[in-house]
Design a protein around this motif. Structure first.
Motif, short mmCIF file in Angstrom:
data_model
loop_
_atom_site.label_atom_id
_atom_site.label_comp_id
_atom_site.label_asym_id
_atom_site.label_seq_id
_atom_site.Cartn_x
_atom_site.Cartn_y
_atom_site.Cartn_z
N ALA A 1 -44.33 -15.88 -28.08
CA ALA A 1 -45.61 -16.15 -28.49
C ALA A 1 -46.50 -14.66 -29.05
O ALA A 1 -46.07 -13.64 -28.36
CB ALA A 1 -46.46 -16.77 -27.66
N HIS B 1 -48.52 -19.24 -32.09
CA HIS B 1 -47.05 -19.45 -32.14
C HIS B 1 -46.65 -20.29 -33.24
O HIS B 1 -47.41 -21.22 -33.56
CB HIS B 1 -46.55 -19.91 -30.80
N HIS C 1 -45.51 -24.39 -22.67
CA HIS C 1 -45.91 -25.36 -23.59
C HIS C 1 -45.93 -26.60 -22.62
O HIS C 1 -45.35 -26.75 -21.64
CB HIS C 1 -45.00 -25.48 -24.66
N LEU D 1 -49.75 -25.13 -26.40
CA LEU D 1 -49.55 -23.91 -25.49
C LEU D 1 -50.38 -23.95 -24.34
O LEU D 1 -51.36 -24.35 -24.45
CB LEU D 1 -49.98 -22.65 -26.45
#
Length: 314
Positions: free
Chosen positions: A70, A114, A52, A34
């Protein structure tokens, strides 16, 4: 100036001869992480950009990297104040917001989750505003007979805390079209450099090529001037005004002495060093790792207190 680099390299006769050989990658493929970036200010809505990373062996040029599902939770001074809400995205980033007004001195922690990536977190602080006493400007000519803008900022440093600062400047110019009565506002970021001791040679003259290390953001810390009243001087060579003032509108210089968190200072300092390296200025230097304070991921979560002085131009 950066444009002098070409002439310097030509003068010393650097000739590069290369050949290519395809080598099969045998290492481990890194897991995507992330990426969270957020610049936070007092009395402003919280905004974060989320995406990402992409492994360097993969072609990321046409790959969408935004992450719009997320879970981002915000803690202020140890207490949860809520979760950020997804708003929109482009190919690179998703934007999340939270309508909460931070205060100077607040300590903030961001936690993101996430299902496809490792959990990440980052901690920063919202700084107090800088204390600008006065700002003076003057135009002079340099050794190449080019017009330069000299900016002097007098301020009082707070002796009770460690302070980190950023200097920026914009030329605000109003123009009127020849064929129509349309008036437009132009914002021109100025390239700055300085030989002041507070920059510790991070913004001055390159020792090899003897050219000025310019940036649109100059950062410094207060360990040399702690608690003092100090006047810092910076120079710009692109503060050109191509148009006269439009009736009813006046061109201005917007000069900033922002207080920033240590995270922001370290990011900008390493980013500038990295930029100088890839611009041939640091052709013989070691690679620079850009600062990152997102634990478990990538990115920078930092605080800023903007302080602007507007200088009218005749």
């Amino acid at each position: 100036m950066k444009k002098h680099i070409v002439f310097v390299l030509t003068a010393i006769g650097i000739v590069v001869v290369s050949c290519t050989k395809e080598i099969k990658f045998k290492g481990d493929y890194a897991k995507d992480k992330l990426v969270v970036n957020s610049l936070l200010a007092a009395d402003s809505t919280l905004i974060a950009n989320v995406s990402h990373s992409v492994f360097f062996m993969h072609d990321y040029r046409y790959k969408e990297t935004y992450v719009n599902d997320a879970y981002l939770e915000i803690f202020v001074n140890g207490n949860s104040i809520g979760t950020m809400t997804y708003q929109s995205h482009n190919a690179s980033n998703a934007i999340y917001t939270l309508p909460y007004r931070l205060k100077h001195g607040d300590k903030l922690e961001l936690k993101a989750h996430h299902k496809n990536y490792d959990n990440v977190s980052a901690i920063t602080e919202i700084p107090y505003s800088s204390n600008i006493i006065s700002v003076d400007t003057a135009y002079t000519s340099n050794k190449y007979n080019r017009k330069t803008l000299n900016i002097s900022i007098k301020f009082q440093d707070d002796p009770n805390i460690s302070n980190y600062y950023e200097i920026k400047a914009n030329l605000i110019s109003w123009t009127k079209s020849n064929n129509k009565n349309e008036i437009s506002r132009q914002v021109i970021p100025l390239w700055l450099y300085s030989k002041d001791i507070v920059f510790n040679n991070n913004s001055g003259t390159d020792p090899i090529f003897e050219i000025d290390l310019e940036s649109q953001s100059l950062v410094f810390e207060d360990y040399i001037i702690n608690g003092k009243e100090y006047t810092i001087k910076v120079i710009s060579e692109n503060a050109y005004r191509y148009n006269r003032n439009v009736d009813g509108y006046k061109d201005t210089l917007d000069i900033y002495l922002n207080s920033v968190s240590k995270d922001y200072y370290l990011f900008q300092k390493t980013y500038m060093a990295h930029t100088n390296n890839i611009d041939f200025i640091g052709i013989f230097n070691e690679p620079v790792q850009i600062y990152n304070n997102v634990v478990g991921g990538i990115g920078v979560v930092a605080g800023i207190a903007i302080n602007k002085k507007v200088i009218p131009l005749n």
